[in-house]
Design a protein around this motif. Structure first.
Motif, PDB file in Angstrom:
ATOM      1  N   ALA A  45      10.686   5.888   7.345  1.00 23.03           N
ATOM      2  CA  ALA A  45      11.763   5.818   6.347  1.00 23.03           C
ATOM      3  C   ALA A  45      11.584   4.634   5.400  1.00 23.03           C
ATOM      4  N   VAL A  46      10.336   4.393   4.992  1.00 21.38           N
ATOM      5  CA  VAL A  46      10.049   3.336   4.024  1.00 21.38           C
ATOM      6  C   VAL A  46      10.458   3.835   2.643  1.00 21.38           C
ATOM      7  N   ASP A  47      11.165   3.006   1.904  1.00 22.20           N
ATOM      8  CA  ASP A  47      11.572   3.324   0.540  1.00 22.20           C
ATOM      9  C   ASP A  47      10.346   3.726  -0.279  1.00 22.20           C
ATOM     10  N   LYS A  48      10.472   4.784  -1.094  1.00 26.96           N
ATOM     11  CA  LYS A  48       9.324   5.327  -1.841  1.00 26.96           C
ATOM     12  C   LYS A  48       8.636   4.287  -2.719  1.00 26.96           C
ATOM     13  N   ALA A  49       9.397   3.513  -3.465  1.00 28.24           N
ATOM     14  CA  ALA A  49       8.795   2.495  -4.334  1.00 28.24           C
ATOM     15  C   ALA A  49       8.093   1.430  -3.500  1.00 28.24           C
ATOM     16  N   GLN A  50       8.739   1.048  -2.422  1.00 28.99           N
ATOM     17  CA  GLN A  50       8.144   0.050  -1.527  1.00 28.99           C
ATOM     18  C   GLN A  50       6.879   0.609  -0.873  1.00 28.99           C
ATOM     19  N   LEU A  51       6.886   1.887  -0.548  1.00 27.90           N
ATOM     20  CA  LEU A  51       5.733   2.530   0.070  1.00 27.90           C
ATOM     21  C   LEU A  51       4.518   2.503  -0.854  1.00 27.90           C
ATOM     22  N   VAL A  52       4.740   2.781  -2.132  1.00 24.84           N
ATOM     23  CA  VAL A  52       3.643   2.757  -3.098  1.00 24.84           C
ATOM     24  C   VAL A  52       3.027   1.363  -3.156  1.00 24.84           C
ATOM     25  N   THR A  53       3.866   0.350  -3.274  1.00 25.55           N
ATOM     26  CA  THR A  53       3.386  -1.032  -3.329  1.00 25.55           C
ATOM     27  C   THR A  53       2.669  -1.413  -2.047  1.00 25.55           C
ATOM     28  N   ARG A  54       3.277  -1.086  -0.931  1.00 21.39           N
ATOM     29  CA  ARG A  54       2.704  -1.429   0.380  1.00 21.39           C
ATOM     30  C   ARG A  54       1.360  -0.715   0.580  1.00 21.39           C
ATOM     31  N   ARG A  55       1.310   0.549   0.242  1.00 25.64           N
ATOM     32  CA  ARG A  55       0.079   1.347   0.393  1.00 25.64           C
ATOM     33  C   ARG A  55      -1.058   0.741  -0.425  1.00 25.64           C
ATOM     34  N   GLU A  56      -0.786   0.446  -1.694  1.00 27.34           N
ATOM     35  CA  GLU A  56      -1.824  -0.108  -2.563  1.00 27.34           C
ATOM     36  C   GLU A  56      -2.296  -1.474  -2.063  1.00 27.34           C
ATOM     37  N   ASN A  57      -1.360  -2.292  -1.628  1.00 25.32           N
ATOM     38  CA  ASN A  57      -1.691  -3.620  -1.102  1.00 25.32           C
ATOM     39  C   ASN A  57      -2.570  -3.509   0.149  1.00 25.32           C
ATOM     40  N   LEU A  58      -2.202  -2.648   1.068  1.00 27.34           N
ATOM     41  CA  LEU A  58      -2.967  -2.491   2.309  1.00 27.34           C
ATOM     42  C   LEU A  58      -4.341  -1.869   2.047  1.00 27.34           C
ATOM     43  N   LEU A  59      -4.399  -0.898   1.165  1.00 24.10           N
ATOM     44  CA  LEU A  59      -5.697  -0.311   0.815  1.00 24.10           C
ATOM     45  C   LEU A  59      -6.630  -1.369   0.236  1.00 24.10           C
ATOM     46  N   ASP A  60      -6.074  -2.220  -0.614  1.00 22.93           N
ATOM     47  CA  ASP A  60      -6.872  -3.289  -1.211  1.00 22.93           C
ATOM     48  C   ASP A  60      -7.351  -4.270  -0.140  1.00 22.93           C
ATOM     49  N   LEU A  74       0.681  -0.547  10.099  1.00 24.66           N
ATOM     50  CA  LEU A  74       1.401  -1.623   9.417  1.00 24.66           C
ATOM     51  C   LEU A  74       2.119  -1.171   8.148  1.00 24.66           C
ATOM     52  N   ILE A  75       2.110   0.113   7.860  1.00 19.39           N
ATOM     53  CA  ILE A  75       2.670   0.625   6.603  1.00 19.39           C
ATOM     54  C   ILE A  75       4.158   0.297   6.458  1.00 19.39           C
ATOM     55  N   ASN A  76       4.858   0.160   7.571  1.00 19.74           N
ATOM     56  CA  ASN A  76       6.297  -0.126   7.515  1.00 19.74           C
ATOM     57  C   ASN A  76       6.607  -1.623   7.582  1.00 19.74           C
ATOM     58  N   ASP A  77       5.565  -2.474   7.492  1.00 23.04           N
ATOM     59  CA  ASP A  77       5.730  -3.923   7.490  1.00 23.04           C
ATOM     60  C   ASP A  77       6.516  -4.412   8.714  1.00 23.04           C
ATOM     61  N   PRO A  78       6.034  -4.084   9.911  1.00 27.04           N
ATOM     62  CA  PRO A  78       6.785  -4.460  11.116  1.00 27.04           C
ATOM     63  C   PRO A  78       6.740  -5.957  11.393  1.00 27.04           C
ATOM     64  N   GLN A  79       7.761  -6.457  12.065  1.00 24.99           N
ATOM     65  CA  GLN A  79       7.770  -7.856  12.500  1.00 24.99           C
ATOM     66  C   GLN A  79       6.849  -8.041  13.700  1.00 24.99           C
ATOM     67  N   ILE A  80       6.732  -6.996  14.524  1.00 25.33           N
ATOM     68  CA  ILE A  80       5.870  -7.017  15.708  1.00 25.33           C
ATOM     69  C   ILE A  80       4.958  -5.807  15.642  1.00 25.33           C
ATOM     70  N   ALA A  81       3.666  -6.023  15.859  1.00 23.06           N
ATOM     71  CA  ALA A  81       2.704  -4.912  15.874  1.00 23.06           C
ATOM     72  C   ALA A  81       1.835  -5.026  17.121  1.00 23.06           C
ATOM     73  N   PHE A  82       1.632  -3.902  17.775  1.00 26.51           N
ATOM     74  CA  PHE A  82       0.753  -3.816  18.927  1.00 26.51           C
ATOM     75  C   PHE A  82      -0.545  -3.168  18.456  1.00 26.51           C
ATOM     76  N   LEU A  83      -1.634  -3.915  18.536  1.00 27.11           N
ATOM     77  CA  LEU A  83      -2.923  -3.426  18.057  1.00 27.11           C
ATOM     78  C   LEU A  83      -3.900  -3.365  19.225  1.00 27.11           C
TER      79      LEU A  83
END
Length: 149
Positions: free
Chosen positions: A9-24, A53-62
């Motif tokens: 449920a990531v906001d669409k505009a935020q998703l675009v920004t987040r996606r591009e940032n992570l891809l880069d 990490l697409i949802n910018d979590p505070q905690i991530a299990f990798l």
């Protein structure tokens, strides 16, 4: 990436920004239009990290995020994980690469046969065991021979 963003449920505009940032950051911007099935193993691992990490979590299990990566990709992921630490993100990382744990982790737990046998900062563990590095700690605590199951 959009599917995972939608699932979180990531906001669409935020998703675009987040996606591009992570891809880069993961070096996949130029390959973003390609089908993931055509990606190399290392590229698939970097894509998996993006999805986690697409949802910018505070905690991530990798779980072994750099396995089967070439050295350049591996260090790129290390740099990215260090950035996340600076943002006060908590990363729980499993790895068999002791140099990775030594480089990235504030605290390390060594598990052998399902039991936690050591816990501390990499420097503490190295000092307590009077060895040169975390890999030597692991070998000292778990045994030098490959054991039979």
């Amino acid at each position: 990436m959009d599917l995972f963003g939608d699932l979180y449920a990531v906001d669409k505009a935020q998703l675009v920004t987040r996606r591009e940032n992570l891809l880069d950051k993961m070096g996949l911007s130029e390959d973003a239009k390609r089908r993931a099935g055509k990606y190399s193993g290392g590229m698939k691992r970097r894509l998996s990290l993006i999805l986690a990490l697409i949802n910018d979590p505070q905690i991530a299990f990798l779980d072994e995020p750099t396995v089967a990566m070439d050295p350049q990709s591996r260090h790129s992921v290390w740099d990215f994980l260090k950035e996340l630490k600076k943002e006060n993100k908590t990363i729980i990382l499993t790895t068999h690469y002791m140099e990775e744990a030594e480089e990235l982790c504030d605290r390390v737990g060594i598990i052998d046969h399902g039991k936690l046998i050591a816990l501390g900062t990499p420097k503490e563990l190295v000092s307590q065991n009077q060895v040169k590095n975390l890999e030597e700690v692991f070998i000292k605590l778990t045994g030098r021979k490959i054991r039979e199951e």
